[in-house]
Design a protein around this motif. Structure first.
Motif, PDB file in Angstrom:
ATOM      1  N   THR A 107     -27.333 -57.352  39.553  1.00  0.00           N
ATOM      2  CA  THR A 107     -26.218 -57.214  38.611  1.00  0.00           C
ATOM      3  C   THR A 107     -25.369 -58.478  38.616  1.00  0.00           C
ATOM      4  N   LEU A 108     -25.065 -58.992  39.803  1.00  0.00           N
ATOM      5  CA  LEU A 108     -24.268 -60.209  39.941  1.00  0.00           C
ATOM      6  C   LEU A 108     -24.971 -61.393  39.284  1.00  0.00           C
ATOM      7  N   ILE A 109     -26.240 -61.563  39.586  1.00  0.00           N
ATOM      8  CA  ILE A 109     -26.979 -62.714  39.064  1.00  0.00           C
ATOM      9  C   ILE A 109     -27.152 -62.633  37.549  1.00  0.00           C
ATOM     10  N   LEU A 110     -27.471 -61.451  37.032  1.00  0.00           N
ATOM     11  CA  LEU A 110     -27.618 -61.316  35.576  1.00  0.00           C
ATOM     12  C   LEU A 110     -26.295 -61.577  34.862  1.00  0.00           C
ATOM     13  N   ASP A 111     -25.179 -61.182  35.483  1.00  0.00           N
ATOM     14  CA  ASP A 111     -23.858 -61.470  34.915  1.00  0.00           C
ATOM     15  C   ASP A 111     -23.619 -62.977  34.882  1.00  0.00           C
ATOM     16  N   ILE A 112     -23.988 -63.668  35.955  1.00  0.00           N
ATOM     17  CA  ILE A 112     -23.849 -65.122  36.012  1.00  0.00           C
ATOM     18  C   ILE A 112     -24.681 -65.778  34.908  1.00  0.00           C
ATOM     19  N   LEU A 113     -25.942 -65.386  34.808  1.00  0.00           N
ATOM     20  CA  LEU A 113     -26.837 -65.981  33.814  1.00  0.00           C
ATOM     21  C   LEU A 113     -26.338 -65.727  32.391  1.00  0.00           C
ATOM     22  N   LYS A 114     -25.807 -64.532  32.155  1.00  0.00           N
ATOM     23  CA  LYS A 114     -25.264 -64.197  30.834  1.00  0.00           C
ATOM     24  C   LYS A 114     -24.058 -65.081  30.510  1.00  0.00           C
ATOM     25  N   LYS A 115     -23.145 -65.226  31.487  1.00  0.00           N
ATOM     26  CA  LYS A 115     -21.949 -66.037  31.259  1.00  0.00           C
ATOM     27  C   LYS A 115     -22.280 -67.512  31.089  1.00  0.00           C
ATOM     28  N   LYS A 116     -23.365 -67.960  31.733  1.00  0.00           N
ATOM     29  CA  LYS A 116     -23.782 -69.356  31.629  1.00  0.00           C
ATOM     30  C   LYS A 116     -24.680 -69.585  30.409  1.00  0.00           C
ATOM     31  N   ASN A 117     -24.956 -68.526  29.652  1.00  0.00           N
ATOM     32  CA  ASN A 117     -25.830 -68.597  28.482  1.00  0.00           C
ATOM     33  C   ASN A 117     -27.207 -69.165  28.828  1.00  0.00           C
ATOM     34  N   SER A 153     -31.206 -68.866  29.464  1.00  0.00           N
ATOM     35  CA  SER A 153     -32.325 -68.111  28.912  1.00  0.00           C
ATOM     36  C   SER A 153     -32.942 -67.225  29.980  1.00  0.00           C
ATOM     37  N   LEU A 154     -33.318 -66.032  29.595  1.00  0.00           N
ATOM     38  CA  LEU A 154     -33.978 -65.106  30.521  1.00  0.00           C
ATOM     39  C   LEU A 154     -35.475 -65.027  30.236  1.00  0.00           C
ATOM     40  N   GLN A 155     -36.025 -66.071  29.620  1.00  0.00           N
ATOM     41  CA  GLN A 155     -37.467 -66.073  29.347  1.00  0.00           C
ATOM     42  C   GLN A 155     -38.242 -65.932  30.645  1.00  0.00           C
ATOM     43  N   ASN A 156     -37.796 -66.633  31.672  1.00  0.00           N
ATOM     44  CA  ASN A 156     -38.426 -66.513  32.976  1.00  0.00           C
ATOM     45  C   ASN A 156     -37.390 -65.920  33.932  1.00  0.00           C
ATOM     46  N   GLU A 157     -37.073 -64.641  33.720  1.00  0.00           N
ATOM     47  CA  GLU A 157     -36.006 -63.963  34.442  1.00  0.00           C
ATOM     48  C   GLU A 157     -36.199 -64.005  35.954  1.00  0.00           C
ATOM     49  N   ALA A 158     -37.421 -63.783  36.420  1.00  0.00           N
ATOM     50  CA  ALA A 158     -37.673 -63.756  37.863  1.00  0.00           C
ATOM     51  C   ALA A 158     -37.340 -65.097  38.507  1.00  0.00           C
ATOM     52  N   ALA A 159     -37.717 -66.187  37.870  1.00  0.00           N
ATOM     53  CA  ALA A 159     -37.434 -67.519  38.417  1.00  0.00           C
ATOM     54  C   ALA A 159     -35.930 -67.797  38.406  1.00  0.00           C
ATOM     55  N   ALA A 160     -35.247 -67.406  37.344  1.00  0.00           N
ATOM     56  CA  ALA A 160     -33.805 -67.623  37.245  1.00  0.00           C
ATOM     57  C   ALA A 160     -33.070 -66.825  38.322  1.00  0.00           C
ATOM     58  N   ILE A 161     -33.464 -65.575  38.516  1.00  0.00           N
ATOM     59  CA  ILE A 161     -32.849 -64.733  39.544  1.00  0.00           C
ATOM     60  C   ILE A 161     -33.103 -65.329  40.923  1.00  0.00           C
ATOM     61  N   SER A 162     -34.330 -65.753  41.170  1.00  0.00           N
ATOM     62  CA  SER A 162     -34.689 -66.335  42.459  1.00  0.00           C
ATOM     63  C   SER A 162     -33.868 -67.592  42.752  1.00  0.00           C
ATOM     64  N   GLU A 163     -33.701 -68.442  41.760  1.00  0.00           N
ATOM     65  CA  GLU A 163     -32.954 -69.687  41.934  1.00  0.00           C
ATOM     66  C   GLU A 163     -31.494 -69.412  42.301  1.00  0.00           C
ATOM     67  N   VAL A 164     -30.843 -68.533  41.559  1.00  0.00           N
ATOM     68  CA  VAL A 164     -29.431 -68.230  41.816  1.00  0.00           C
ATOM     69  C   VAL A 164     -29.285 -67.476  43.133  1.00  0.00           C
ATOM     70  N   TYR A 165     -30.193 -66.558  43.419  1.00  0.00           N
ATOM     71  CA  TYR A 165     -30.151 -65.805  44.684  1.00  0.00           C
ATOM     72  C   TYR A 165     -30.237 -66.765  45.867  1.00  0.00           C
ATOM     73  N   THR A 166     -31.112 -67.750  45.778  1.00  0.00           N
ATOM     74  CA  THR A 166     -31.258 -68.735  46.859  1.00  0.00           C
ATOM     75  C   THR A 166     -29.963 -69.516  47.052  1.00  0.00           C
ATOM     76  N   MET A 167     -29.328 -69.928  45.957  1.00  0.00           N
ATOM     77  CA  MET A 167     -28.071 -70.666  46.056  1.00  0.00           C
ATOM     78  C   MET A 167     -26.987 -69.830  46.742  1.00  0.00           C
ATOM     79  N   ILE A 168     -26.893 -68.554  46.368  1.00  0.00           N
ATOM     80  CA  ILE A 168     -25.895 -67.667  46.968  1.00  0.00           C
ATOM     81  C   ILE A 168     -26.202 -67.456  48.450  1.00  0.00           C
ATOM     82  N   ASN A 169     -27.471 -67.257  48.755  1.00  0.00           N
ATOM     83  CA  ASN A 169     -27.890 -67.009  50.127  1.00  0.00           C
ATOM     84  C   ASN A 169     -27.585 -68.196  51.046  1.00  0.00           C
ATOM     85  N   MET A 170     -27.614 -69.399  50.508  1.00  0.00           N
ATOM     86  CA  MET A 170     -27.391 -70.602  51.314  1.00  0.00           C
ATOM     87  C   MET A 170     -25.913 -70.995  51.407  1.00  0.00           C
ATOM     88  N   ASP A 171     -25.067 -70.363  50.624  1.00  0.00           N
ATOM     89  CA  ASP A 171     -23.642 -70.700  50.586  1.00  0.00           C
ATOM     90  C   ASP A 171     -22.880 -69.792  51.554  1.00  0.00           C
TER      91      ASP A 171
END
Length: 98
Positions: free
Chosen positions: A31-41, A43-61
């Motif tokens: 939910t958090l990541i999809l909200d981020i992606l939506k606000k950043k406009n 593309s969700l064409q490759n949703e799994a990769a986008a979620i993975s990328e943002v999840y990794t950034m959050i996990n490392m912060d």
């Protein structure tokens, strides 16, 4: 009026969203990541990769902390004394074992 989130990083946006949600409301990671992606406009064409990328950034912060059941919150929601106490106890336990 819609805010422009293009100049803010994904992790800073996650921090902002969690801050607004409040200490008693950790957010499910998807939910958090999809909200981020939506606000950043983004593309969700490759949703799994986008979620993975943002999840990794959050996990490392270090500002973020996994709470439970797939939910994330902010490290600042838990006082440092609590974290320090756990570390001290585990060191004491190890000393007693020796």
């Amino acid at each position: 009026m819609a805010k422009n989130f293009e100049d803010i990083s994904e992790v800073d946006l996650a921090y902002q969203i969690l801050t607004e949600s409040g200490k008693d409301n950790p957010i499910y990671y998807r939910t958090l990541i999809l909200d981020i992606l939506k606000k950043k406009n983004k593309s969700l064409q490759n949703e799994a990769a986008a979620i993975s990328e943002v999840y990794t950034m959050i996990n490392m912060d270090s500002r973020f902390e996994y709470m439970n059941e797939g939910k994330w919150g902010l490290s600042e929601w838990n006082p440092p004394e609590t974290k320090r106490s756990r570390t001290i106890v585990s060191k004491i336990d190890k000393t007693e074992e020796e």
